[in-house]
Design a protein around this motif. Sequence first.
Motif, PDB file in Angstrom:
ATOM      1  N   GLN A 108      35.382  41.348  58.520  1.00 20.73           N
ATOM      2  CA  GLN A 108      36.262  42.093  57.607  1.00 20.73           C
ATOM      3  C   GLN A 108      36.351  41.446  56.225  1.00 20.73           C
ATOM      4  N   GLY A 109      35.838  40.197  56.106  1.00 18.33           N
ATOM      5  CA  GLY A 109      35.974  39.478  54.835  1.00 18.33           C
ATOM      6  C   GLY A 109      37.310  38.766  54.720  1.00 18.33           C
ATOM      7  N   TRP A 110      37.912  38.440  55.868  1.00 21.82           N
ATOM      8  CA  TRP A 110      39.163  37.668  55.901  1.00 21.82           C
ATOM      9  C   TRP A 110      38.787  36.273  56.381  1.00 21.82           C
ATOM     10  N   TYR A 111      38.844  35.310  55.483  1.00 16.67           N
ATOM     11  CA  TYR A 111      38.227  34.021  55.789  1.00 16.67           C
ATOM     12  C   TYR A 111      39.231  32.901  56.068  1.00 16.67           C
ATOM     13  N   GLY A 112      38.730  31.877  56.745  1.00 15.72           N
ATOM     14  CA  GLY A 112      39.541  30.688  57.034  1.00 15.72           C
ATOM     15  C   GLY A 112      39.404  30.228  58.480  1.00 15.72           C
ATOM     16  N   LEU A 113      38.877  31.133  59.353  1.00 11.39           N
ATOM     17  CA  LEU A 113      38.801  30.786  60.778  1.00 11.39           C
ATOM     18  C   LEU A 113      37.407  30.331  61.211  1.00 11.39           C
ATOM     19  N   GLU A 114      36.417  30.416  60.314  1.00 12.07           N
ATOM     20  CA  GLU A 114      35.012  30.248  60.727  1.00 12.07           C
ATOM     21  C   GLU A 114      34.749  28.941  61.472  1.00 12.07           C
ATOM     22  N   ASN A 115      35.367  27.836  61.007  1.00 13.44           N
ATOM     23  CA  ASN A 115      35.089  26.534  61.641  1.00 13.44           C
ATOM     24  C   ASN A 115      35.629  26.471  63.067  1.00 13.44           C
ATOM     25  N   LEU A 116      36.510  27.427  63.406  1.00 11.20           N
ATOM     26  CA  LEU A 116      37.126  27.423  64.741  1.00 11.20           C
ATOM     27  C   LEU A 116      36.425  28.411  65.680  1.00 11.20           C
ATOM     28  N   ALA A 117      35.201  28.818  65.299  1.00 12.75           N
ATOM     29  CA  ALA A 117      34.452  29.774  66.129  1.00 12.75           C
ATOM     30  C   ALA A 117      34.121  29.171  67.485  1.00 12.75           C
ATOM     31  N   ARG A 190      42.192  34.167  53.729  1.00 14.89           N
ATOM     32  CA  ARG A 190      41.823  34.403  52.321  1.00 14.89           C
ATOM     33  C   ARG A 190      40.801  35.533  52.231  1.00 14.89           C
ATOM     34  N   ARG A 191      40.885  36.284  51.135  1.00 16.09           N
ATOM     35  CA  ARG A 191      39.842  37.296  50.914  1.00 16.09           C
ATOM     36  C   ARG A 191      38.625  36.646  50.273  1.00 16.09           C
ATOM     37  N   GLY A 192      38.843  35.593  49.495  1.00 18.28           N
ATOM     38  CA  GLY A 192      37.728  34.923  48.825  1.00 18.28           C
ATOM     39  C   GLY A 192      37.143  33.841  49.717  1.00 18.28           C
TER      40      GLY A 192
END
Length: 352
Positions: A108-117, A190-192
């Motif tokens: 969706q382009g809502w960022y901040g969780l990627e490292n917790l995949a 974050r969106r960015g």
Amino acid sequence: MALIEHQDLSNFNTLAIQAEARFYWAIQSFEDLQAALDWYRSENANMPLLVLGGGSNVILSDHFPGLVLHMQNQGITLLEELSDSETVYLDVDAGENWHELVCHCCEQGWYGLENLALIPGAAGAAPIQNIGAYGVELCDVMDSLECLEIDSGKHYRLSAEQCQFAYRDSIFKQAGEPRRIISRIRLRLRRGAQVNTRYPGLQQSLQDLGVHPEQANPKDILQAVCNLRRVKLPDPAELPNVGSFFKNPIVSEAHYQQLKAEYADLVAYPHGDDYKLAAGWLIDQAGWKGHREEQVAVHERQALVLVNYNKGSAKEVLMLAKKIQDDIWQRYHVALEIEPRHILASGELAQD
Ligand SMILES: Cc1cc2nc3c(=O)[nH]c(=O)nc-3n(C[C@H](O)[C@H](O)[C@H](O)COP(=O)(O)OP(=O)(O)OC[C@H]3O[C@@H](n4cnc5c(N)ncnc54)[C@H](O)[C@@H]3O)c2cc1C
């Protein structure tokens, strides 16, 4: 009414302990939760009660004589009234699968969780130990949560600050606190794109993907984290485990310097005024990697992970853990603390 008697839990815990619950209730909505708690209080409020998500951070007793509430309530709500062009607020129901949530947000382009995949389990359990991986912790993206007190039935919101998050810790693990069920969490994303590539292994994994760490976008991070984890950690569906079995111990600077003088390649990271030691390094150096006792073992590639080859009991797992703890104490004078929650038949948490 969705009460089930004598429910097999062996498929509901990733360590595959052959446990059974006397009573079991699959919670699919907030109304289910209230109904289950009403039944519990009217039946016997002293009966043991266990809240279960994905079962990826518990060591269950073989027989649980009380009520298990299995959180399966789902829903992700974008909070338009709080969000703006930079920040996104989301309410996520406790039963949402954590990794699917991470992927959904990234798409969706809502960022901040990627490292917790690829951390197993449900969203409602994430605050319990303030899940963390590859330089990010839940507290970095958590706004607040909704919870229900088991004994009083009170339903209210706790801010991230009130949750008292720390390394693999929160108010929910503290003795003397009311027993609470987390029904929903609120995230602030974050969106960015603003990526966190500080963790050294992550930089290497990005390079393996052909991506320069300084040019990585959140989708690259998600992919690199998944690749890293698949190489480093056994998949519980193939080899039952609960991820890291011990927390990384925190020692004083003096203790760290003393160990470093003796073991030049000791792996450790500054942690405030103290040092966090890599528990996996200590266990590996002590020669435990691959060690097997009956059906349980230390994983052959990752010394921090204990695995259950074939229906080993909680007792067997904990006996092996105790031997490792004693050995590490004797060698390094370092106390290893068990990370997963050890649930006694009384429903209480063991102080291992
Ligand atoms: C292969 C593997 C890798 C892992 N990697 C990581 C990692 O990198 N970082 C990390 O931090 N953890 C990691 N873990 C541990 C685990 O995945 C996380 O702690 C996860 O958040 C647990 O979620 P769960 O739904 O499975 O919780 P469960 O195991 O079901 O429950 C854990 C505890 O939370 C309580 N609980 C669960 N849901 C609720 C609720 N809604 N309200 C109140 N209490 C609740 C339970 O009673 C129990 O005490 C890993 C585990 C595995 C198996």
